[in-house]
Design an enzyme around this catalytic site. Structure first.
Site: not given
Ligand code: FPP
Length: 250
Positions: A26, A74
């Site tokens: 996250d 998501n």
């Molecule tokens: C949460 O951060 C993260 C995600 C919803 C996606 C995770 C994806 C990756 C790390 C990259 C792609 C994955 C792979 C396996 C190559 P957020 O966007 O919710 O962050 P925030 O809470 O700060 O907005």
């Protein structure tokens, strides 16, 4: 994935390593916002941390790593962000396939894979098939994953067996339920890590984390480093896991 980077100086007891680490990645969006960048830049940077996490588990001989890469919720994000995440995932898999073969890492995916775009599904299928006999480590990506949906699916499977007369309701055990989950062939996670400080489980592996040791760090996922990962593994080794019993019994 390169294995040449120096291992951070944290001594781990090889006899007390977790068999399965699960991570809620996250903070990509906040990482980007702090730098006045598009959220997608945060996901790109977060992909580098994914490489680090896989590399670290492989180096430390941790056999299972599950990453929460995309939840069922998501899908509600802006269309552009969803498309960017799907593109990043595909690019990651295509790029890492050779390394996964070289390092004996198997790809596994859990979740409603059928809901992913065709090209991403085809890439997953290809990499899963190519790496299917690899044994050293399993990289398990949770994609379009939601734990309640997973449990609902398990209940449906069990109900069908009961209706067909092949399963007596009195004989439904925890093992039978575990075997109906996507994670059926994996040990339960020993450690659950969540980055970016939120104290939530967010519908991740609700059944499987019953006895997981939980670590929440304020570090945003793109900033999560090998050193911090190793420190968490070290802290895990000092925790007494009692599984509901008292200290001396375990
Ligand atoms: C949460 O951060 C993260 C995600 C919803 C996606 C995770 C994806 C990756 C790390 C990259 C792609 C994955 C792979 C396996 C190559 P957020 O966007 O919710 O962050 P925030 O809470 O700060 O907005």
């Amino acid at each position: 994935m390169s294995f040449s980077s120096a291992t951070a100086a944290v001594d781990l007891d090889p006899d007390k390593l977790p068999r399965h680490v699960a991570i809620i990645m996250d903070g990509n969006g906040r990482w980007a916002k702090k730098r006045v960048l598009n959220r997608i830049r945060g996901h790109e940077k977060g992909t580098e941390t994914v490489r680090m996490a896989v590399r670290t588990c492989r180096k430390q001989n941790i056999p299972y790593l599950t990453l929460y890469a995309f939840s069922t919720e998501n899908w509600q994000r802006p269309r552009q962000e969803v498309a960017a995440l799907m593109a990043l995932l595909k690019k990651f898999l295509l790029k890492e396939k050779a390394e996964m073969m070289a390092q004996d890492i198997r790809l596994s995916c859990i979740g409603q894979i059928e809901n992913l775009p065709d090209d991403v599904r085809a890439t997953i299928h290809d990499v899963c098939a190519a790496t299917g006999n690899n044994r050293h480590m399993t990289l398990n990506l949770a994609l379009s994953y939601g734990s309640r949906a997973e449990i609902t699916r398990a209940v449906q499977q069990i109900a069908q067996q009961v209706r067909a007369g092949s399963l007596d309701p009195d004989r439904i055990t925890e093992n039978i339920i575990s075997n109906c989950l996507y994670t059926q062939s994996m040990p339960d996670p020993d450690i659950l890590i969540r980055t970016s400080g939120e104290m939530r489980i967010s519908n991740f592996l609700l059944w499987q984390i019953a006895y997981a040791e939980i670590f929440v760090t304020k570090t945003l996922w793109p900033d999560f480093s090998e050193v911090e990962f190793l420190e968490i593994l070290k802290a895990y080794q000092t925790r007494e896991r009692r599984f509901g019993r008292v200290g001396g019994q375990v």
